[in-house]
Design an enzyme around this catalytic site. Structure first.
Site, PDB file in Angstrom:
ATOM      1  NE  ARG A 128      -3.926  -2.393   1.504  1.00  0.00           N
ATOM      2  CZ  ARG A 128      -3.720  -3.602   2.036  1.00  0.00           C
ATOM      3  NH1 ARG A 128      -2.795  -3.785   2.960  1.00  0.00           N
ATOM      4  NH2 ARG A 128      -4.460  -4.623   1.661  1.00  0.00           N
ATOM      5  CD1 TRP A 238      -5.110  -6.121   8.664  1.00  0.00           C
ATOM      6  CD2 TRP A 238      -5.525  -5.284   6.646  1.00  0.00           C
ATOM      7  NE1 TRP A 238      -6.453  -6.279   8.422  1.00  0.00           N
ATOM      8  CE2 TRP A 238      -6.728  -5.784   7.190  1.00  0.00           C
ATOM      9  CE3 TRP A 238      -5.564  -4.721   5.374  1.00  0.00           C
ATOM     10  CZ2 TRP A 238      -7.947  -5.725   6.510  1.00  0.00           C
ATOM     11  CZ3 TRP A 238      -6.765  -4.664   4.688  1.00  0.00           C
ATOM     12  CH2 TRP A 238      -7.943  -5.160   5.264  1.00  0.00           C
ATOM     13  CG  ASN A 256      -9.903 -11.168  11.838  1.00  0.00           C
ATOM     14  OD1 ASN A 256      -9.369 -10.605  10.897  1.00  0.00           O
ATOM     15  ND2 ASN A 256      -9.597 -12.409  12.190  1.00  0.00           N
ATOM     16  CG  ASP A 299     -12.666 -11.595   8.670  1.00  0.00           C
ATOM     17  OD1 ASP A 299     -11.831 -10.944   9.322  1.00  0.00           O
ATOM     18  OD2 ASP A 299     -12.437 -12.041   7.543  1.00  0.00           O
ATOM     19  CG  ASP A 301      -9.897  -7.275   9.737  1.00  0.00           C
ATOM     20  OD1 ASP A 301     -10.653  -8.200   9.459  1.00  0.00           O
ATOM     21  OD2 ASP A 301      -8.674  -7.403   9.870  1.00  0.00           O
ATOM     22  NE  ARG A 326     -13.959  -6.794   7.068  1.00  0.00           N
ATOM     23  CZ  ARG A 326     -12.831  -7.409   6.711  1.00  0.00           C
ATOM     24  NH1 ARG A 326     -11.716  -6.729   6.547  1.00  0.00           N
ATOM     25  NH2 ARG A 326     -12.802  -8.717   6.534  1.00  0.00           N
TER      26      ARG A 326
END
Lengths: 530, 260
Positions: A128, A238, A256, A299, A301, A326
């Protein structure tokens, strides 16, 4: 050449080199530097807003590619390029990176490092972006290493290993330079890793501090993990955080808990998974945390941009941190204390019926993943996932995209095997109900939606807002688009021929405004015709 | 510790023997089977079903496998894929150990025998190209229409259960890329067909005559995407039970030889 001319030339060269150095002050003032893009979120507050206004709502229909750089590499290009002194620094998938001449788009150097064949990965090999300090660039590699490159040559200055990739660790994050340190997160929660945030000395590569996002025995929060489940607790980091120089706090979101969809092996709230962390920049000590989804089994995150905005909430001026999670809710927190200010659902949510006054979701029963499956909205990817967001002080609006729709969550008990997926089962799509998406503009002080631009597919790109009243975005089908930032109406588009998975940047070069983005495997710089 | 020892053993075994192994080194190991199930659900369930019951891909929970019943046969199919079908090769995307774990998971299903279709393939073929009208839209080899999916290898790539559902309820599980695009023009005309592409600014479609159309959203009244099949429903009523079985027997026999 006589001696005096020679000396003068040397001094001029040194002065130019010195001018080209990116110091801490330049980073702190990056929002005022129209000719550079110096960090992932453009400024420490992660606004991704540039005051440049040469390209505006009236003339954007005339912009065209000034140059295109074909990288020749396949994979997901999710990079935020950096720009400084006539050079663009771009990272690509699979440990590639390039320096490009801003005038022509021609390659100045190419860096690459092989990706180990036995590296366990959940989600491709993207990267990224770079961070920069002095004449050094910093990037992570897939095998959980951090490298410092000479910005002039692309040569490696130092390289350190953050963690053992064979255990499931990997890295894709753009580093953040703060106070002479390179701050990075880590990935691996799909493989039962225990994750962290690290700070390394920019000069030497020596690690200055580490904050474990899953507390160990004896540390506060460890009691929120049943048994020894903390060892495999995940909470990856991340996506790049933000920084408030006045408070000297780094804000960084966590991912998560592991296993993703099976909560049985890890009874408790599972701190600090799915949380926003405020860390002392000098020591890495935790100042406050806020957990968005306690004991997550979907999940969800919480790594998305923590954006720092001073805004009025309920009639009171607040130093806020806003974040599109999310789990389907847009949040505002007080960034000095972590106090919950409010949360608003921005997409279909069927698992929570609002929040308590402290910001804890009020759960609707029946949404734990089962062997047969449970229908829950949003789906696994969210909601707003990781894609870069933007805040425009010109419109006063906060922009983020959203994946809209539901999924069927299946759970199953799974023993841990090092280096193997540790998901606790999987999701499937709902027959006949394709997941779609949208770009949203909200009032950051209330969460009220101002406009919505519908997408036929879940979003893939990040966003950029400019002083020209524009919001730039990309689509999965390859369009690069300029929207009217105030109303959300499309004003210009180009079919680039490849999915746009990156956020755009903008800068001024030789008196002309450019907007650049990765599309497919190419980097494209747009400008108005001369 | 038990799995560590096992993993070490397996690593050595796999490294030494590669794909030459006849039997999964994880056979019967519960931790590995669990990991294999997790991998299966992540990578395989979209086609083979969350419980390996089959879907677009054949059922894998019947204890019998079309490419052979040895562990090594299953390994080979996962690693190398099945040419001419949607089954990709995972050998470059997954470790050898992980593929063996999936094999071990699939071997936990007891053999129940392959589903047999009590039909006459020759009568089914006649129906397909004759009164059934299937060949008007579907191609087998070089024969037939191209409005619907090519069925040349359908017997290799779809379970009987899936074929039966597709015949009786075409809307239940649309093949990838077979959504319908409906466009209403500014002068009120409706044009619909199989979507070749749709995005936030345009749509491309192929109507029943085979003609291609392309529209910009700004030039028309509306563009809608519908996830329903253009295949007529009602074959459950218009075809007798025996005719349905004959058709299924014919389709089950379509293995790709007709394209040679």
């Amino acid at each position: 050449m006589n001696r005096q001319v020679w000396l003068a030339s040397i001094l001029l060269a040194c002065a130019a080199a010195a001018l080209g150095q990116v110091d801490s002050e330049a980073l702190a003032n990056s929002q005022q530097d129209d000719e550079s893009w110096l960090m992932y979120g453009r400024n420490y507050s992660a606004w991704r807003y540039s005051p440049l206004d040469e390209i505006d709502t009236e003339n954007v229909g005339r912009i065209a590619p000034a140059w295109i750089f074909q990288t020749g590499e396949s994979g997901k290009f999710q990079t935020t390029p950096l720009v400084r002194d006539g050079v663009m620094y771009v990272t690509g998938p699979s440990n590639h990176a390039w320096a490009l001449d801003l005038k022509t788009g021609r390659e100045l150097w190419h860096y690459s490092e092989p990706v180990p064949g036995d590296l366990p990965l959940c989600c491709g090999k993207p990267n990224r972006g770079f961070a920069i300090l002095g004449n050094r660039l910093f990037k992570v590699n897939m095998q959980a290493t951090l490298v410092a490159l000479d910005a002039t040559t692309g040569d490696v200055v130092w390289e350190v290993e953050s963690a053992d990739y064979r255990k499931g660790y990997s890295n894709t994050v753009a580093p953040l330079v703060v106070n002479g340190m390179v701050v990075v997160g880590i990935a691996g929660a799909e493989f039962g890793t225990r994750d962290f945030i690290d700070a390394y000395d920019a000069e030497t590569g020596e690690r200055r501090w580490r904050f474990w996002t899953v507390p160990g025995p004896g540390e506060p929060g460890n009691e929120t993990w049943g048994g020894d489940s903390w060892k495999r607790g995940g909470a990856s980091t991340w996506i790049t955080g933000s920084y408030d120089p006045e408070l000297n706090l780094i804000y960084w979101g966590t991912g998560n808990p592991g296993p993703d969809l099976d909560g049985a092996p890890r009874p408790g709230d599972n701190l600090y998974s799915d949380s926003m962390l405020a860390l002392d920049a000098d020591t890495g000590e935790l100042r406050w945390y806020f957990q968005f989804t306690p004991h997550d089994v979907h999940d969800w995150d919480s790594v998305a941009d923590p954006v720092l905005i001073d805004v009025e909430v309920d009639g009171q001026p607040r130093k806020a941190l806003v974040h599109a999670n999310r789990n389907g809710h847009f949040y505002a927190l007080d960034r000095t204390s972590g106090e919950f200010l409010f949360a608003r659902a921005y997409t279909e949510v069927n698992w929570a019926d609002g929040m308590t006054s402290a910001g804890r979701p009020i759960l609707i029963p029946g949404h734990e993943p089962t062997d047969e499956g449970t229908l829950t909205c949003p789906g696994m990817g969210g909601g707003h996932n990781w894609h870069a967001t933007s805040y425009s002080p010109q419109t006063g609006l906060y922009y983020f995209n959203s994946g809209d729709g539901c999924q069927i969550y299946h759970g199953a008990t799974q023993d841990f095997v090092e280096g193997e997926y540790y998901l606790g089962s999987a999701m499937e799509n709902v027959t006949g109900e394709p997941r779609e998406g949208s770009i949203l503009a909200v009032d950051p002080g209330t969460g009220d939606r101002r406009w919505r631009f519908a997408l036929v597919s879940p979003p893939t790109s990040g966003l950029l807002s400019t002083g020209g009243g524009l919001l730039f975005a990309g689509t999965a089908e390859g369009y690069f688009v300029a929207l009217d930032a105030a109303r959300g109406k499309p004003l210009w588009r180009l079919q680039t021929g490849g999915p746009v998975r990156a956020p755009a940047i903008t800068y001024r070069f030789e008196g002309r405004q450019y907007v650049a983005t990765a599309a497919g495997s190419a980097i494209i710089a747009f400008a108005l015709p001369r | 510790m038990r799995w560590r020892v096992l993993t070490l053993f397996v690593s050595l075994a796999v490294a030494a023997a590669g794909q030459e192994l006849e039997r999964s080194p994880f056979h019967g190991d519960e931790a590995s089977i669990g990991a294999g199930k997790a991998s299966f659900r992540l990578r395989c369930s979209a086609c083979h079903g969350i419980h390996a019951e089959g879907g677009k891909g054949p059922p894998l929970n019947r204890g019998e496998f079309s490419a052979g019943n040895r562990d090594a046969d299953i390994y080979r199919v996962i690693a190398q894929g099945v040419p001419g079908t949607e089954m990709p090769a995972y050998g470059t995307r997954s470790t050898e150990e992980n593929i063996w774990r999936i094999v071990s998971f699939l071997r936990t299903f007891e053999a129940v025998g392959d589903e047999r279709v009590d039909g006459d393939a020759e009568r089914g073929e006649a129906l397909f190209w004759g009164a059934g009208g299937c060949g008007g839209c579907h191609k087998v080899g070089r024969r037939g229409g191209s409005y619907g999916p090519d069925l040349t290898r359908i017997g290799r790539s779809r379970s009987v259960q899936h074929l039966r559902e597709a015949l009786l309820d075409p809307d239940e599980d649309l093949p990838a890329g077979y959504f319908v695009v409906k466009v209403v023009t500014r002068d009120g005309k409706t044009i619909s067909g199989i979507g070749s592409g749709i995005d936030d600014f345009s749509a491309q479609l192929r109507d029943v005559s085979g003609k291609l159309h392309s529209f910009l959203r700004e030039d028309v009244e509306s563009i809608e995407r519908e996830f329903k099949s253009v295949m007529p429903s009602g074959y459950g009523e218009s075809l007798s039970d025996q005719q349905q079985r004959d058709l299924l027997a014919y389709m089950q026999a379509l293995r790709g030889e007709e394209s040679r």
